[in-house]
Design a protein around this motif. Sequence first.
Motif, PDB file in Angstrom:
ATOM      1  N   PRO A  99      63.754 123.755  51.883  1.00  0.00           N
ATOM      2  CA  PRO A  99      64.513 122.904  50.961  1.00  0.00           C
ATOM      3  C   PRO A  99      63.880 121.519  50.840  1.00  0.00           C
ATOM      4  CG  PRO A  99      65.623 122.973  53.085  1.00  0.00           C
ATOM      5  CD  PRO A  99      64.390 123.843  53.218  1.00  0.00           C
ATOM      6  N   ASN A 105      66.258 114.011  44.960  1.00  0.00           N
ATOM      7  CA  ASN A 105      66.969 115.285  45.006  1.00  0.00           C
ATOM      8  C   ASN A 105      68.110 115.220  46.009  1.00  0.00           C
ATOM      9  OD1 ASN A 105      65.400 116.930  43.187  1.00  0.00           O
ATOM     10  ND2 ASN A 105      63.763 116.866  44.702  1.00  0.00           N
ATOM     11  N   SER A 108      67.272 120.706  46.807  1.00  0.00           N
ATOM     12  CA  SER A 108      66.773 121.771  45.951  1.00  0.00           C
ATOM     13  C   SER A 108      65.955 122.728  46.801  1.00  0.00           C
ATOM     14  CB  SER A 108      65.923 121.208  44.802  1.00  0.00           C
ATOM     15  OG  SER A 108      64.811 120.504  45.312  1.00  0.00           O
ATOM     16  N   ASP A 187      59.181 124.055  38.256  1.00  0.00           N
ATOM     17  CA  ASP A 187      59.607 124.614  39.535  1.00  0.00           C
ATOM     18  C   ASP A 187      60.941 125.298  39.278  1.00  0.00           C
ATOM     19  OD1 ASP A 187      60.595 125.144  42.062  1.00  0.00           O
ATOM     20  OD2 ASP A 187      59.839 123.299  42.941  1.00  0.00           O
ATOM     21  N   THR A 188      60.916 126.605  39.048  1.00  0.00           N
ATOM     22  CA  THR A 188      62.103 127.312  38.598  1.00  0.00           C
ATOM     23  C   THR A 188      62.544 128.365  39.603  1.00  0.00           C
ATOM     24  OG1 THR A 188      60.804 128.959  37.388  1.00  0.00           O
ATOM     25  CG2 THR A 188      61.459 126.979  36.189  1.00  0.00           C
ATOM     26  N   SER A 189      63.859 128.591  39.624  1.00  0.00           N
ATOM     27  CA  SER A 189      64.440 129.648  40.458  1.00  0.00           C
ATOM     28  C   SER A 189      65.072 130.744  39.617  1.00  0.00           C
ATOM     29  CB  SER A 189      65.501 129.055  41.394  1.00  0.00           C
ATOM     30  OG  SER A 189      64.939 128.104  42.269  1.00  0.00           O
TER      31      SER A 189
END
Length: 400
Positions: A99, A105, A108, A187-189
């Motif tokens: 993380p 942030n 994330s 930066d994708t989930s």
Amino acid sequence: MTKPLVAIVSLLLIINSASANSAPASQSDQIKEIQEQLAELKSKSVSDWSKKIKVGALIQADGRFIFDDDVDESSFLIRRARIDAKGQLTDSISFRILPEFGDGNNGSLLDAYIDWRAGENSFWRIGKFKSPIGLERVQSGSRLLFIERGLTDNLVPNRDVGVAWNYQTKHSEYSIGVSNNAGDRQDTSSDSDSGKAVTIRAHWQPESFRGLGVGVAASLSETSDNTDLSTYKTSSRRTIFRYKENSFRDGHERRFAPHLTYFNGRFGSFAEYILSNSELNNDLGQQQSIHNRSWQWVTSWSLTGEKNSWKGIKPTSSYGAWEVIGRLSSLDIDDDVFTYHADLSRSIQQADSAAIGLSWYAHNNLKLLFNYEHTRFRAGASGGDRDTEKLLSARLQLNY
């Protein structure tokens, strides 16, 4: 075994031991066996499991001072604050959870994957992990020579969700995978459309090359009505290019990224070139094929004589190790994108950067960096070229 249960069993053993002398031989053997089992259970504590779990941390505290003809900016920030948890479930299955809490942030998820070792040198990786496109992008954030990655980082994806097969030996690395097709700097989930990206990377550094490594990476994908368009930035993290809000990715996308590395004694260097081709569209149906390019060349020299390597310098003295570094980099945006898809009020056409730095490795886990970067721009301002950016930055890094 919990403490109450251990106490109960121990009490029973004490009671049984009191009559052990008058008990038959078989009963005495049973008591002895129970005692041995209890001792074994006591030894299997949490510490045995903790040996299979490794928890690390990375903290990077930065100071940035930006000077140009119109604006002077300064700021202090926590660039990265990470807790790195790795575990070994079996001889062939391991995992990682990483993380991020820095850079504004609240929390994330960067990495979250499972590795399954299929052979002595090969393994499968499933989950969210770094894209293999971009040599410096592959390098860990704690091992970067400069405080920020070069301009090439604008044309490669960051992290994506998918599956990849990897093969690694002492002198070569190979990777091939399928992922959700993250865009530049993304930066994708989650998945933004039904398209997928196929990525490959190969790197060779045989002994006969005497420190020279040669590699190439590439990706091929197709998107449809994908609105995930990134902004491009300099090392100061200021935006230098932005797409219009009504533009989207729609069509074929290809990246090609050859690279070189060279490490010999106290000298180290690497270079990479990124070619990114994509198709853009907007709500007016104005479709274009875009070809963006970027390159960089980075060198380093150990002032105190330590051996240089891709993994960095390890100090051999109690006084630490010193390293001097240099970088040239460039970003070239396709002229055609300015016809329909570039935000003309926020976008430059070309950026050229020169940077120097000095690093002190006080300890294997503690590092202090000083960088100065001079970036010139072409186009992107209504009255002419955008003002030259002069960035002075420093970082204190703790990596455990």
